[in-house]
Design a protein around this motif. Structure first.
Motif, short mmCIF file in Angstrom:
data_model
loop_
_atom_site.label_atom_id
_atom_site.label_comp_id
_atom_site.label_asym_id
_atom_site.label_seq_id
_atom_site.Cartn_x
_atom_site.Cartn_y
_atom_site.Cartn_z
N VAL A 1 0.83 -1.21 0.00
CA VAL A 1 0.00 0.00 0.00
C VAL A 1 0.87 1.26 0.00
O VAL A 1 0.58 2.24 -0.71
N GLU A 2 1.93 1.25 0.79
CA GLU A 2 2.81 2.43 0.84
C GLU A 2 3.49 2.68 -0.51
O GLU A 2 3.62 3.82 -0.96
N TRP B 1 -0.97 6.67 -6.69
CA TRP B 1 -2.30 6.08 -6.59
C TRP B 1 -3.00 6.59 -5.33
O TRP B 1 -2.37 6.81 -4.30
N ASN B 2 -4.31 6.79 -5.42
CA ASN B 2 -5.12 7.12 -4.25
C ASN B 2 -5.68 5.83 -3.66
O ASN B 2 -6.35 5.06 -4.36
N VAL B 3 -5.38 5.59 -2.40
CA VAL B 3 -5.87 4.40 -1.71
C VAL B 3 -7.10 4.80 -0.90
O VAL B 3 -7.03 5.67 -0.02
N ARG C 1 0.97 4.20 -2.97
CA ARG C 1 0.74 5.64 -2.74
C ARG C 1 1.90 6.48 -3.26
O ARG C 1 1.69 7.56 -3.81
N ARG C 2 3.12 5.99 -3.09
CA ARG C 2 4.29 6.74 -3.58
C ARG C 2 4.27 6.91 -5.09
O ARG C 2 4.83 7.87 -5.62
N ARG D 1 -3.07 4.20 6.67
CA ARG D 1 -2.21 4.40 5.52
C ARG D 1 -2.98 4.77 4.26
O ARG D 1 -2.39 4.96 3.20
N SER D 2 -4.29 4.86 4.36
CA SER D 2 -5.12 5.21 3.21
C SER D 2 -5.22 6.72 3.05
O SER D 2 -5.06 7.48 4.02
N ASP D 3 -5.49 7.14 1.82
CA ASP D 3 -5.69 8.57 1.58
C ASP D 3 -7.08 9.01 2.02
O ASP D 3 -7.26 10.12 2.52
N LYS E 1 -10.23 11.69 7.31
CA LYS E 1 -10.03 11.06 6.00
C LYS E 1 -11.34 10.78 5.26
O LYS E 1 -11.32 10.41 4.09
#
Length: 395
Positions: free
Chosen positions: A285-286, A293-295, A289-290, A358-360, A324
């Motif tokens: 997931v990290e 991508w939007n999580v 995002r880098r 860790r999600s956006d 969030k």
């Protein structure tokens, strides 16, 4: 008469012996030793721990609950299989080869034969062919598969484990699910994105370029966190394929098996959908995002219900999650402006807190009823369908 008296005598002797055996003393509970209540004991023990320690404790409790649920499900499945073995008709000489799996049903079998994702096929079993079987037989002959016509429906029921087979069962090697390392940067003009696959033998990553399935500049993927019911998993795959989702990622462990039950529920889409697995969910997931991508993680709660629930849980974490939340109507805008990885959790535990942090964004669906009834959530496959529909709406 002699047998009855003899067995009765044995029972009496056994009871007498058991009464004379020393009884095992149960050790007292910690709160009983301190002569306080259970609630007071745990209040003293955990009342002053740090935020990090409390988070670890909550995660440990969540893991234990998931493990208990999995054990109960495994015990139930074992009892069900045992019941089937004792009650089902078992003709002499009919058995299943443990090296293979047995895909059953018209659509799953046809998709397995035409999808090109399986290494090899062994035999195709047919009984009382129905409409649609001719295409399966034709494809099986092209692939050089041995076709066995069975005269007993009982034989087919054994091969399909009493599933609805529609007269066709395919003996095949299981699906090989590749390990994904990361999702690369997207090219919206070309409507393409990269997927990096891990080669476990060489310990290296190989990038592959994929085209977006929908008429959109950016891809939409789904990550399934802890979906252990194969029926639900198969239903999600079916929805995702139909709605134009580009791929699905599952964890290596804590997930349902992608076998015959899931294939039947997926109505053939299991062999057509791009499916990957990962052994490092948080790291994956990290990295996603880098790369832009939007999580977006789903939640059984909304922003309002989360605020009301802050008194009973760790307030700092709840406040962080509360910032969030987005409205479901915003999903289509985000999906049309960036690549999206939608995270779905199990009906019981939901998406794990570490993944939510860790999600956006977080998104939840409000209940249509205000009562505090028994029905407090949606089936995960239904919730997934609603979320995907929101993501794919035309802006």
């Amino acid at each position: 008469m002699f047998t009855r008296r003899f067995s009765t005598s044995l029972c009496r002797q056994a009871k007498t012996v058991s009464r004379n055996l020393p009884t095992e003393k149960k050790s007292p509970k910690p709160w009983e030793v301190k002569n306080i209540s259970k609630d007071e004991f745990f209040g003293r023990k955990y009342g002053s721990i740090s935020a990090e320690q409390r988070q670890k404790l909550n995660d440990k409790v969540a893991r234990q609950r998931r493990a208990r649920a999995e054990r109960k499900e495994a015990e139930y499945s074992s009892q069900r299989e045992s019941s089937r073995e004792t009650t089902s008709y078992r003709p002499t000489g009919m058995s299943r080869n443990p090296v293979y799996e047995y895909i059953y049903g018209t659509h799953p079998v046809l998709a397995a034969l035409t999808g090109g994702k399986r290494d090899s096929f062994n035999r195709l079993f047919v009984f009382n062919p129905k409409e649609g079987t001719s295409q399966i037989l034709s494809q099986a002959k092209k692939l050089g598969i041995s076709i066995v016509t069975k005269q007993s429906k009982g034989d087919m029921n054994i091969l399909a484990d009493n599933g609805v087979h529609n007269g066709v069962v395919l003996e095949t090697k299981p699906l090989e699910i590749p390990f994904i390392h990361e999702l690369g940067v997207c090219d919206p003009e070309a409507e393409e994105y990269d997927v990096s696959i891990t080669n476990e033998i060489l310990n290296s990553q190989t990038p592959y370029t994929h085209k977006c399935q929908r008429e959109a500049a950016y891809p939409l993927g789904i990550y399934l966190d802890g979906i252990t019911d194969p029926q639900n998993l198969g239903a999600i795959v079916r929805t995702a394929y139909y709605m134009g989702v580009d791929f699905i990622v599952v964890p290596e462990h804590d997930t349902a098996r992608l076998g015959p039950v899931a294939a039947k529920a997926a109505a053939g889409s299991l062999d057509l959908m791009n499916i990957f697995q990962t052994s490092d969910s948080l790291g994956f997931v990290e990295r996603v995002r880098r790369n832009g991508w939007n999580v977006i993680s789903t939640s059984s709660q909304t922003s309002e219900s989360l605020q009301q629930d802050q008194k009973s849980k760790h307030q700092k974490v709840q406040q962080q999650l509360g910032t969030k939340f987005i409205d479901p109507s915003e999903l289509s805008t985000i999906a049309n402006e960036s690549p999206v990885l939608l995270v779905m959790g199990s009906e019981g535990a939901g998406v794990r807190t570490h993944l939510q942090l860790r999600s956006d964004y977080l998104v939840g669906l409000s209940k249509g009823r205000e009562d505090e009834g028994i029905v407090d959530s949606l089936n995960v496959s239904v919730a997934c369908a609603l979320m995907v529909a929101k993501c794919t709406e035309k802006v």
